[in-house]
Design an enzyme around this catalytic site. Sequence first.
Site, PDB file in Angstrom:
ATOM      1  N   GLU A   2      40.041  54.554  45.649  1.00  0.00           N
ATOM      2  CA  GLU A   2      41.378  55.073  46.025  1.00  0.00           C
ATOM      3  C   GLU A   2      41.732  56.597  46.509  1.00  0.00           C
ATOM      4  O   GLU A   2      42.424  57.191  46.133  1.00  0.00           O
ATOM      5  CB  GLU A   2      42.253  55.111  44.696  1.00  0.00           C
ATOM      6  CG  GLU A   2      42.458  53.824  43.999  1.00  0.00           C
ATOM      7  CD  GLU A   2      42.867  53.757  42.617  1.00  0.00           C
ATOM      8  OE1 GLU A   2      43.104  54.552  41.961  1.00  0.00           O
ATOM      9  OE2 GLU A   2      43.357  52.478  42.067  1.00  0.00           O
ATOM     10  N   HIS A 115      35.789  48.456  44.943  1.00  0.00           N
ATOM     11  CA  HIS A 115      37.027  48.788  44.206  1.00  0.00           C
ATOM     12  C   HIS A 115      37.486  47.224  44.132  1.00  0.00           C
ATOM     13  O   HIS A 115      37.717  46.463  45.136  1.00  0.00           O
ATOM     14  CB  HIS A 115      38.145  49.361  44.933  1.00  0.00           C
ATOM     15  CG  HIS A 115      39.190  49.532  44.137  1.00  0.00           C
ATOM     16  ND1 HIS A 115      40.363  50.353  44.558  1.00  0.00           N
ATOM     17  CD2 HIS A 115      39.631  49.348  42.805  1.00  0.00           C
ATOM     18  CE1 HIS A 115      41.372  50.230  43.637  1.00  0.00           C
ATOM     19  NE2 HIS A 115      40.834  49.692  42.390  1.00  0.00           N
ATOM     20  N   PRO A 120      44.967  41.294  36.046  1.00  0.00           N
ATOM     21  CA  PRO A 120      44.379  40.612  34.984  1.00  0.00           C
ATOM     22  C   PRO A 120      44.515  39.143  35.078  1.00  0.00           C
ATOM     23  O   PRO A 120      43.730  38.328  34.898  1.00  0.00           O
ATOM     24  CB  PRO A 120      44.882  41.011  33.739  1.00  0.00           C
ATOM     25  CG  PRO A 120      45.539  42.555  34.053  1.00  0.00           C
ATOM     26  CD  PRO A 120      45.868  42.168  35.521  1.00  0.00           C
ATOM     27  N   ASP A 164      34.970  50.765  40.567  1.00  0.00           N
ATOM     28  CA  ASP A 164      36.229  50.370  39.597  1.00  0.00           C
ATOM     29  C   ASP A 164      36.252  48.787  39.934  1.00  0.00           C
ATOM     30  O   ASP A 164      36.495  48.508  40.773  1.00  0.00           O
ATOM     31  CB  ASP A 164      37.307  50.954  40.030  1.00  0.00           C
ATOM     32  CG  ASP A 164      38.573  50.666  39.333  1.00  0.00           C
ATOM     33  OD1 ASP A 164      38.507  49.560  38.570  1.00  0.00           O
ATOM     34  OD2 ASP A 164      39.830  51.018  39.621  1.00  0.00           O
ATOM     35  N   ASN A 166      37.736  47.025  37.605  1.00  0.00           N
ATOM     36  CA  ASN A 166      38.873  46.599  36.956  1.00  0.00           C
ATOM     37  C   ASN A 166      38.753  45.164  35.792  1.00  0.00           C
ATOM     38  O   ASN A 166      39.337  44.261  35.811  1.00  0.00           O
ATOM     39  CB  ASN A 166      40.108  46.125  37.896  1.00  0.00           C
ATOM     40  CG  ASN A 166      40.830  47.327  38.601  1.00  0.00           C
ATOM     41  OD1 ASN A 166      41.326  48.051  37.785  1.00  0.00           O
ATOM     42  ND2 ASN A 166      40.887  47.303  39.906  1.00  0.00           N
ATOM     43  N   ASN A 236      39.296  54.832  31.812  1.00  0.00           N
ATOM     44  CA  ASN A 236      40.603  54.711  32.649  1.00  0.00           C
ATOM     45  C   ASN A 236      41.822  55.052  31.372  1.00  0.00           C
ATOM     46  O   ASN A 236      41.949  54.076  30.397  1.00  0.00           O
ATOM     47  CB  ASN A 236      40.814  53.271  33.245  1.00  0.00           C
ATOM     48  CG  ASN A 236      42.301  53.461  34.077  1.00  0.00           C
ATOM     49  OD1 ASN A 236      42.902  52.519  33.822  1.00  0.00           O
ATOM     50  ND2 ASN A 236      42.399  54.325  34.804  1.00  0.00           N
ATOM     51  N   PHE A 241      47.734  51.750  29.378  1.00  0.00           N
ATOM     52  CA  PHE A 241      46.423  51.187  29.424  1.00  0.00           C
ATOM     53  C   PHE A 241      45.240  52.215  28.970  1.00  0.00           C
ATOM     54  O   PHE A 241      45.411  53.289  29.613  1.00  0.00           O
ATOM     55  CB  PHE A 241      45.936  50.388  30.528  1.00  0.00           C
ATOM     56  CG  PHE A 241      44.903  49.835  30.754  1.00  0.00           C
ATOM     57  CD1 PHE A 241      44.483  48.851  29.837  1.00  0.00           C
ATOM     58  CD2 PHE A 241      43.675  50.678  31.165  1.00  0.00           C
ATOM     59  CE1 PHE A 241      43.171  48.169  30.011  1.00  0.00           C
ATOM     60  CE2 PHE A 241      42.340  50.116  31.238  1.00  0.00           C
ATOM     61  CZ  PHE A 241      42.101  48.873  30.283  1.00  0.00           C
TER      62      PHE A 241
END
Length: 288
Positions: A2, A115, A120, A164, A166, A236, A241
Amino acid sequence: QEIDTDQFETVFVPELAKAGYEGVFLAKSRSRTMDPASARKVDGCAIFWLSEKFTKVTEFHHEFMLSCSSVSEHPSALLLNRVMTRDNVAIGVVLSIKGSPEAGGGRRFCVSTGHIHWDPEHSDVKLIQSIMWTAELWSHLEKLCGPDEGKGGASRMPVVFCGDFNSLPNSGVVEFLSRGCVPKSHVEFLNYGFNYQFEDWKMLEKWAVDGDIVRQRFNFDRAYQGGGADGMKITNLTYDFKGMIDYVFFTRQHFRLLGSLDQIPESWFLEERILGCPHIHVPSDHFP
């Protein structure tokens, strides 16, 4: 991850150069389709290293959108519609340690960071991108290292694999990277696992696809296992979240984990009335 192109070139490169660092950067694939001014606002991934200690040998780019177009002679419509539309990227660099051989000079290692897709509702996309990333990286290292008496030459290369993802610790992505395999019937493939036609993928060796199982060759361990004395449990923190979605994996036959950063105490956030990040005291929602 990012870091946008403009920030990389105008802030990170000149400021880190003052401290003796060099770096490489790869913007997300959509930047290819934009005018130059707009493309400079597209984010991507970067790696920096201390130039007095390391020399760059080579770098690897992974653009999962482009990988989809060449994965097989006839990529499935599922792959094109669900994965090719995501422009996530990863970048890797092989570094050589400077100095005399007695001091470890000349030894090489690879750092790869990326990344992975965030949504989700598209957990299958995260798995596919992870499979592509590991397969492509192994292939790049194999070409760089050469054969090793029938055993993968890439197995000789120390690798740090991070970014990352995720993905939570109990996710299919972390299972795939930690165990070296994942079943096509895994719940996070969303019943699409068998429809991705892994058997036809050029980047996957025959060994990698066996019935219900898809494998990768790296033998990864990871920092921040989530145990009581293992540092961070949350990487994070936003306003809606908090959890662990960023990871540092490493090839267990080459590295030994000596320590890891501690979690910022939750009491500090309460005292400072910080509900989420970015914040003036914590400029990113991802903790370093």
